[in-house]
Write an enzyme that holds these catalytic residues in place. Structure first.
Site, PDB file in Angstrom:
ATOM      1  CB  VAL A  67      -1.065   0.248   1.115  1.00 52.52           C
ATOM      2  CG1 VAL A  67      -1.760   1.356   1.060  1.00 52.52           C
ATOM      3  CG2 VAL A  67      -1.609  -1.155   1.318  1.00 52.52           C
ATOM      4  CB  CYS A  68       1.097   4.140   0.317  1.00 53.35           C
ATOM      5  SG  CYS A  68       1.542   6.034   0.192  1.00 53.35           S
ATOM      6  CB  THR A  69       6.091   4.749   0.220  1.00 51.04           C
ATOM      7  OG1 THR A  69       5.532   4.914   1.535  1.00 51.04           O
ATOM      8  CG2 THR A  69       5.645   6.060  -0.335  1.00 51.04           C
TER       9      THR A  69
END
Length: 319
Positions: free
Chosen positions: A104-106
């Site tokens: 998720v995300c970075t």
């Protein structure tokens, strides 16, 4: 049905919503279909971690003692900027053993550091896509979609897209009805298509600094069905077509044609999502002229026809 263990990897500086969003989705699935998921959280040494917002999270166990999970979920956050080398090494050794690897995300940066994205297509938060591509050239970074699935590895963009991806995984595991029930409970759409853009045309492009160009940007947004050719737009900005094109690209970071394409696509998407207008009417209102022209634009940008986009995006009516 075999129970699937979902392991959430925790570390200092993790983004709390990257953890709790997907956790709520899988928890909802487990409550609805008992025995479907076993949810665990783990950190290096089993130590409590402090999220980027200051929240203290106490994991269930130590990563070092955790059996290989079915689904390994790696959230993002500030802690991915200078990650613990031991965490990256753990991911490198244990990631290939999981049946599904999700970021998720970075969190995608951690997967890339561990070599789990080499040769794969992936995404991350739009603000970090350039960094991911620059630091890890073996990764095929796509900055546009809200999530990307490449084999057993799935990566998502910023924060809430982790919920979209988790719903897609639950739909794959338990079916559409189960995912729809969870989406309604969380008051979100069943799922946005993974290839929906991360942000709008207005956010994707910079706002021009000069008033005439800003007025043109606003005109394009408010009149997608008008004549938006370079000559017409240049006349509205009181510039020659050549000067207008150079100035527009210099100040917005994109060409007039690409900006118009994005605005029209976004306008059409919104009508397909929020209204019952027919495809021909949507095409005309969005400046495409014909349904076929709109279909080609959708397939090129989103990988789906307008009819398929509407089917996938619009929530099913409540019975």
């Amino acid at each position: 049905m075999a129970q699937r263990t979902v392991l959430f990897v925790l570390f200092d500086g993790v983004q709390s919503l990257d953890v709790t969003g997907p956790l709520e989705v899988f928890t909802g699935a487990e409550k609805q279909t008992p025995g479907s998921y076993r949810l665990r959280t783990a950190s290096a040494g089993g130590a409590p971690v402090r999220t980027s917002s200051g929240l203290l999270l106490v994991p269930d166990e130590a990563l070092e003692d955790t059996p290989d999970p079915h689904t390994l979920l790696v959230p993002g956050g500030q802690g991915t900027r200078s990650p613990d080398p031991h965490l990256v090494d753990w991911l490198r050794r244990h990631g290939p053993r999981a049946q599904r690897v999700v970021s998720v995300c970075t969190g995608a940066i951690l997967l890339a550091r561990a070599g789990l994205l080499d040769g794969r297509r992936a995404t991350t938060h739009w603000a970090y896509c350039d960094k991911l591509a620059r630091d890890h050239p073996a990764v095929q970074v796509d900055p546009d979609p809200i999530y990307v699935r490449d084999g057993h590895v799935s990566t998502s963009a910023g924060v809430t897209s982790g919920i979209d991806l988790s719903l897609a995984l639950v739909e794959e595991d338990l079916g559409r009805d189960a995912a729809l029930t969870i989406a309604r409970h969380l008051v979100v759409f069943l799922r946005r298509p993974g290839n929906q853009a991360q942000f709008s045309a207005q956010l994707a492009a910079q706002t021009a600094s000069r008033e005439p160009l800003r007025e043109v940007q606003q005109w394009i947004t408010e009149h997608p069905d008008d004549d938006l050719g370079v000559e017409a737009l240049a006349a509205r900005a009181r510039l020659s077509p050549r000067h207008f094109t150079r100035a527009f690209q210099a100040e917005t970071g994109t060409t007039p044609g690409r900006y118009v394409d994005r605005v029209r696509l976004e306008h059409a998407r919104r009508l397909l999502e929020d209204t019952g207008d027919g495809v021909e009417e949507v095409a005309r209102a969005s400046g495409y002229g014909t349904p076929e022209a709109m279909r080609r634009a959708f397939v090129k940008a989103l990988g789906a026809s307008p009819a398929e986009y509407r089917r996938r995006f619009r929530p099913a009516p409540t019975r």
